[in-house]
Write a protein that holds these residues in place. Structure first.
Motif, short mmCIF file in Angstrom:
data_model
loop_
_atom_site.label_atom_id
_atom_site.label_comp_id
_atom_site.label_asym_id
_atom_site.label_seq_id
_atom_site.Cartn_x
_atom_site.Cartn_y
_atom_site.Cartn_z
N GLU A 11 0.83 -1.21 0.00
CA GLU A 11 0.00 0.00 0.00
C GLU A 11 0.86 1.26 0.00
O GLU A 11 0.56 2.22 -0.70
N ARG A 12 1.93 1.28 0.81
CA ARG A 12 2.81 2.44 0.81
C ARG A 12 3.52 2.59 -0.54
O ARG A 12 3.73 3.69 -1.03
N GLY A 13 3.86 1.46 -1.15
CA GLY A 13 4.47 1.51 -2.48
C GLY A 13 3.52 2.07 -3.53
O GLY A 13 3.93 2.86 -4.39
N LEU A 14 2.25 1.71 -3.45
CA LEU A 14 1.26 2.25 -4.38
C LEU A 14 1.05 3.75 -4.16
O LEU A 14 0.80 4.50 -5.11
N GLU A 15 1.15 4.19 -2.91
CA GLU A 15 1.05 5.62 -2.64
C GLU A 15 2.22 6.37 -3.28
O GLU A 15 2.04 7.45 -3.85
N VAL A 16 3.39 5.78 -3.21
CA VAL A 16 4.57 6.40 -3.84
C VAL A 16 4.39 6.43 -5.35
O VAL A 16 4.69 7.44 -6.01
N VAL A 17 3.87 5.34 -5.92
CA VAL A 17 3.62 5.30 -7.36
C VAL A 17 2.63 6.40 -7.75
O VAL A 17 2.82 7.10 -8.75
N ALA A 18 1.58 6.59 -6.96
CA ALA A 18 0.59 7.63 -7.26
C ALA A 18 1.22 9.02 -7.19
O ALA A 18 0.95 9.87 -8.04
N LEU A 19 2.06 9.25 -6.21
CA LEU A 19 2.71 10.56 -6.10
C LEU A 19 3.68 10.81 -7.26
O LEU A 19 3.77 11.92 -7.79
N VAL A 20 4.39 9.77 -7.67
CA VAL A 20 5.28 9.91 -8.83
C VAL A 20 4.46 10.18 -10.09
O VAL A 20 4.85 11.01 -10.92
N LEU A 21 3.33 9.52 -10.23
CA LEU A 21 2.45 9.78 -11.37
C LEU A 21 1.97 11.23 -11.38
O LEU A 21 1.93 11.88 -12.42
#
Length: 120
Positions: free
Chosen positions: A35-45
Motif C-alpha cells: 500500500e505504501r508503495g502504491l502511494e509512492v507510485v501515485a505521487l510519482v504519477l
C-alpha cells in the motif's frame, strides 16, 4: 481536448485497476508495504503529470486519473465491484463533461451565427 480527456480517463482507469489488483493477495506487513508503495507510485504519477501536460494531453489525463483513483482506493479497500463502479463513474463523469462542452460549443456557434446575420 474533450475526446483526449475521455480517452485519457479510460486509460488511467484501466491502469488504476491493474495497479489495485496488486495488494489483493497480500496480508499483514506485506500488505502495508504494498500500500505504501502504491502511494509512492501515485505521487510519482502526479509529479510526472505536469510534464505530460505540456507534451500530450491524453497522457496527462490518464496519469492524473490513475493517480487519483489509486489515492482514493488505497485507504478504503473494498471488493472489486466497488472499485469497478468508481472507475465507471469516473468515465461517466468525464463523458458528461465532454457532452456539456460539446453543447456549449454548439450554443456559442449558434449565437455567433445569429449575431453575424443581424443587420447593423
Amino acid at each position: 481536448m474533450a475526446s483526449q480527456r475521455l480517452v485519457g480517463a479510460g486509460i488511467g482507469s484501466a491502469a488504476a485497476i491493474v495497479l489495485l489488483l496488486i495488494p489483493a493477495g497480500e496480508h499483514g506487513r506485506q500488505l502495508y508495504t504494498v500500500e505504501r508503495g502504491l502511494e509512492v507510485v501515485a505521487l510519482v504519477l502526479l509529479m510526472h503529470g505536469v510534464a505530460f501536460y505540456f507534451w500530450n494531453y491524453t497522457l496527462y489525463t490518464a496519469v492524473i486519473a490513475a493517480a487519483v483513483l489509486l489515492l482514493v482506493n488505497i485507504p478504503h479497500p473494498s471488493d472489486y465491484v466497488a472499485e469497478g463502479y468508481r472507475v465507471l463513474w469516473t468515465v461517466c463523469g468525464v463523458g458528461i463533461g465532454v457532452l456539456t462542452m460539446l453543447l456549449a460549443g454548439l450554443l456559442a456557434r449558434r449565437t455567433a451565427t445569429e449575431q453575424a446575420e443581424q443587420p447593423s
